[in-house]
Every structure is written in C-alpha cells, then in structure tokens.
Design a protein around this motif. Structure first.
Motif, PDB file in Angstrom:
ATOM      1  N   LYS A 206       0.827  -1.208   0.000  1.00 60.36           N
ATOM      2  CA  LYS A 206       0.000   0.000   0.000  1.00 60.36           C
ATOM      3  C   LYS A 206       0.861   1.259   0.000  1.00 60.36           C
ATOM      4  O   LYS A 206       0.533   2.251  -0.674  1.00 60.36           O
ATOM      5  N   GLN A 207       1.942   1.229   0.742  1.00 61.59           N
ATOM      6  CA  GLN A 207       2.839   2.393   0.790  1.00 61.59           C
ATOM      7  C   GLN A 207       3.452   2.666  -0.593  1.00 61.59           C
ATOM      8  O   GLN A 207       3.573   3.820  -1.031  1.00 61.59           O
ATOM      9  N   ILE A 209       2.116   1.813  -3.433  1.00 62.09           N
ATOM     10  CA  ILE A 209       1.053   2.307  -4.321  1.00 62.09           C
ATOM     11  C   ILE A 209       0.793   3.788  -4.035  1.00 62.09           C
ATOM     12  O   ILE A 209       0.550   4.590  -4.954  1.00 62.09           O
ATOM     13  N   LEU A 210       0.810   4.146  -2.762  1.00 63.27           N
ATOM     14  CA  LEU A 210       0.598   5.556  -2.422  1.00 63.27           C
ATOM     15  C   LEU A 210       1.694   6.447  -3.001  1.00 63.27           C
ATOM     16  O   LEU A 210       1.423   7.561  -3.498  1.00 63.27           O
ATOM     17  N   LYS A 247      -4.395   3.468  -9.939  1.00 63.49           N
ATOM     18  CA  LYS A 247      -3.645   3.390  -8.674  1.00 63.49           C
ATOM     19  C   LYS A 247      -4.585   3.472  -7.464  1.00 63.49           C
ATOM     20  O   LYS A 247      -4.412   2.768  -6.475  1.00 63.49           O
ATOM     21  N   LYS A 248      -5.602   4.351  -7.588  1.00 61.39           N
ATOM     22  CA  LYS A 248      -6.571   4.433  -6.498  1.00 61.39           C
ATOM     23  C   LYS A 248      -7.355   3.124  -6.330  1.00 61.39           C
ATOM     24  O   LYS A 248      -7.669   2.713  -5.214  1.00 61.39           O
ATOM     25  N   GLN A 250      -6.197   0.193  -6.950  1.00 58.87           N
ATOM     26  CA  GLN A 250      -5.295  -0.748  -6.269  1.00 58.87           C
ATOM     27  C   GLN A 250      -5.303  -0.528  -4.746  1.00 58.87           C
ATOM     28  O   GLN A 250      -5.254  -1.489  -3.956  1.00 58.87           O
ATOM     29  N   LEU A 251      -5.365   0.764  -4.335  1.00 56.72           N
ATOM     30  CA  LEU A 251      -5.432   1.054  -2.900  1.00 56.72           C
ATOM     31  C   LEU A 251      -6.692   0.461  -2.257  1.00 56.72           C
ATOM     32  O   LEU A 251      -6.674  -0.092  -1.156  1.00 56.72           O
ATOM     33  N   ASP A 255      -6.842  -2.280   0.709  1.00 54.79           N
ATOM     34  CA  ASP A 255      -7.622  -2.078   1.943  1.00 54.79           C
ATOM     35  C   ASP A 255      -8.647  -3.199   2.142  1.00 54.79           C
ATOM     36  O   ASP A 255      -8.868  -3.671   3.267  1.00 54.79           O
TER      37      ASP A 255
END
Length: 445
Positions: A206-207, A209-210, A247-248, A250-251, A255
């Motif tokens: 997640k990091q 991807i962010l 990308k969003k 993927q987040l 989650d």
C-alpha cells in the motif's frame, strides 16, 4: 371358851378325807405334782416379766441408732457425654472382609468390615482410592496430574458412574500438554502469524502504491496545465487520468484485502474462544461426573462398608467372623471413646417430687446386675429441671461419683440399654424418727 385351833397336818387331812391307808393319798397327789409343788422355780420364770420389758426397752433404744432413711424410688437410665458409638449393619448379607479386632484401637474412617454386594469390593476400593486422589489433584488445579483410570468391570451399581468418568477422562485428555486442544491452539496461532505477515506485506504494498499514486497525480496536474495551454493533446491527459484512477483502485483492493485478513484473525480468535469454552465444559462435566460417582460410592459404602465413626477402642457386639450372615439393623461393633464420662437420667413422677433436691445421694440398682452380687452405683443429683420432660415426669440428671464402679468395687460394663431403679435418699432418719413421724401425724390431726 376359846375355840380350838384348826389342824392342817397330814393326819388331819387324811382323817377329814376318811382315808384309812396312805396309798390312797398318793392317788390324790402324784409324784410329779408333789415334785413341782416342792421345787423352787428357775430364775427365768421368776424374772420373766422384767426381762420382757427390758428387751422391749432395748429394742426401742436401738431404733434411735438404726438408720431408716426416707427414700424415693424412680426408674433410671445410664447415659454419657461421650457415649460408645454403635456400628449397625444397613444391609443384609455375608461378611466378605473383616478387618476388625477385639479391643483394637481404631481411628475415624478405618474400614472394619465389608458386606456382600453385587460388586467386587476390591475394585470398589480401587475406584474410591482413584477418586480421592483425583480430588486432591483438582484442589491444586493440577489437571495434568490426573492419572488414567484402571480397567474395572465388576463395580455393580457403580459401573455406570465408572463409564461416565472414563468417557470424561477421554475428552479431558484433549486438554493435556500434547493433546488435541493444544495442537489446535498451535495451528491457530500459526495461522494468525501468517495472516499478520500477509497484512504487513499488504501494508508495504500500500505504501508503494501511495508513492506511485502521488507521482502519477503530480504528472496529471502538470499535464492538465499543458492541456489548458494547448501544449499537449487532450487524449494524453485522459491517459494520465486513467493511470491515477488505476492506482486508487489498487489502494481500495489492498484495503479490502486488509479487512479480510483482519476478519480472518477475528475468526481464528473465535476458534480459540470455542476451544477454551469446550475445554471448560469438559472440565465441568468431568467434575460433575466425579461428584456423581463420589455420591454413588458414598451411598454404596454406607450400605456395604462398615467404618469407624469415632476414635477409640473397638468391641464386638456379638460373635461373628468372615462369611457370617448379617441382618439389616444388627449391632456389630461398639467404639469406646477415650475416657468416656457417664451420668444417669432419672425419670421422677409427680409423687414425692417435692422431696427431691440437688445434692441428694442416689443409689442405683441395675436390672442387668443383681444388687446382692454387684452392689449399687452411687451418685448425686446435680440438676432438677423446672419444666416436665414428658407429660408430668421430670428428667433429673445424676452424677455418678465413682463412674461405673459399684460400692462393692466391681466395674460395670456399659451398654446403651443399661437401666435400673434409683433410690433417692431424701432424708437421713433413724427408725425411731420414722415411728415418731407416724405419731406426730396422729397428734397433728
């Protein structure tokens, strides 16, 4: 002319009787009569009346010295503060085991005898021993110390309780060190560790991807400015927007995966709680089965096992041995406590009750021991109740001054049915006093 004096000589008497010969006088006065007339009476005849009155006077004088106390009679029973305890049979059957010896010292709980039943008493004793040891282990909360139950198949009425405990022991084995529950806990703990690693990995992802999303968002902002200035084509701007949206997305997926992993951890924790609950239920069921078995064993023991209920000296109530047939309610043993204290219970009726006082002497003649041969027990009244014991009778307590030893220095063997008659000396009086009581009554009237 003076009158001639009468003659009382033998000749005159013969002449007056007109008797010519002397032998005719012998017919009037025999030899025995003449002997009596001519003999002097003995002293007892001369002084008989004086002696009679002298004897009467002596007897009357003795009445002042002869003791004739006032006595109140009442039935009495010998009891005690610490009476010998009876051991009575509660069932009928043969004696299959006899451990009692005459005059042997016993303590509370000692097995004296075992009666016949539908169970092998040896296996019953093994079962009882295992239950007692298991109770000690449970007091220390040491479940792992519970030993395996031996194979017992001749317990009679206790067989069902044995089967219940055997089943609970099998389930209880799941909670042991290398049992099913511990293995299950280890597996669940391993699953939770793997889930936590997966969550940690997802967090790292997640990091990344962010970071990537931040860079793509920066490129999109620059391209939007260039598109507004007509430097780049609108189609290039759409591609940049699509990359940011990807990308969003993927987040969101990361989650969602994290939520699923957390749900898996909660599920595993529920499994641990279920294991703990199942373990507690098994332990509780084992305790219940143990108590049920103990209760059934106690009931069986009360019926077939005779144990010492007191610490003291054992005495047989009758003669018997192993294989002797015993009836229900039969007295088998007596346990004599150390230094028992005996006293007497005197049942006094209303008649002459007013004469009884504390401190008066009591002589007790027992029905089982002849008074002429054994003598009497001596005692003193120590308590007179204010209210009647039964109907109009009063229960008076008498202290035995010499215990169960008579005035002839002979010991009395105690039994629970030792009864007799008590003579309460209400007043020390002489025979003369008793005679004068009668005269006083007459004069009082």
């Amino acid at each position: 002319m003076p009158q001639q004096e009468e003659s009382y000589s033998l000749d005159a008497m013969l002449e007056a009787a007109n008797i010519e010969r002397l032998d005719e006088a012998d017919r009037i006065y025999s030899h025995e009569v003449r002997e009596i007339i001519s003999s002097k009476p003995v002293w007892i005849v001369r002084n008989g009346i004086a002696m009679f009155f002298g004897i009467i006077g002596l007897l009357f004088t003795l009445t002042f010295f002869i003791q004739y106390p006032d006595i109140v009679k009442a039935p009495v029973k010998i009891v005690g503060d610490n009476l010998p305890k009876q051991i009575i049979s509660k069932s009928e059957g043969r004696i299959v085991y006899l451990n009692a010896l005459e005059n042997k010292k016993v303590i509370v709980g000692d097995v004296l005898a075992i009666l016949q039943s539908n169970a092998d008493y040896k296996q019953v004793l093994l079962f009882k021993k295992w239950i007692d040891q298991t109770e000690l282990d449970l007091k220390g909360n040491n479940w792992n110390a519970i030993s395996q139950l031996a194979t017992l198949n001749q317990l009679g009425d206790l067989q069902k309780n044995y089967q219940d405990i055997a089943q609970q022991i099998y389930q209880l084995s799941w909670a042991k060190t290398k049992g099913y529950f511990n293995q299950k806990r280890d597996a669940i703990a391993q699953d939770i560790r793997l889930i936590n690693l997966s969550k940690e990995n997802a967090n790292n992802q997640k990091q990344l991807i962010l970071q990537d999303l931040a860079m793509q968002q920066g490129v999109l902002d620059i391209n939007e400015k260039l598109a507004n200035e007509k430097v780049i084509a609108p189609l290039d701007l759409i591609k940049d927007k699509s990359t940011v949206l990807s990308k969003k997305q993927q987040l969101v997926q990361v989650d969602a995966a994290d939520i699923n992993q957390s749900a898996n951890i909660v599920a595993k924790q529920k499994e641990l709680l279920e294991i703990e609950k199942l373990n507690a239920d098994i332990q509780q069921n084992f305790i219940a089965a143990l108590f049920n078995a103990k209760s059934a064993l106690t009931e069986w023991s009360n019926r077939y096992i005779l144990v010492a209920s007191e610490t003291g000296t054992l005495q047989f109530a009758s003669y018997f041995q192993e294989n002797s047939w015993i009836k229900t309610g039969q007295e088998l043993f007596y346990i004599i406590p150390k230094q028992p204290t005996y006293f007497a219970e005197l049942i006094a009726s209303q008649q002459n009750f007013g004469k009884l006082k504390q401190g008066q002497q009591v002589n007790i003649a027992l029905n089982s021991y002849q008074r002429n041969e054994f003598g009497v027990l001596q005692g003193t009244i120590i308590n007179i109740p204010q209210v009647p014991y039964k109907d109009t009778s009063f229960l008076i307590k008498v202290k035995l001054t010499k215990g169960l030893q008579t005035n002839y220095q002979k010991p009395i063997h105690f039994s629970n049915s030792l009864t007799g008659t008590a003579d309460v000396i209400t007043a020390e009086a002489s025979l003369a006093d008793r005679l004068l009581y009668q005269w006083r009554g007459l004069f009082a009237r």
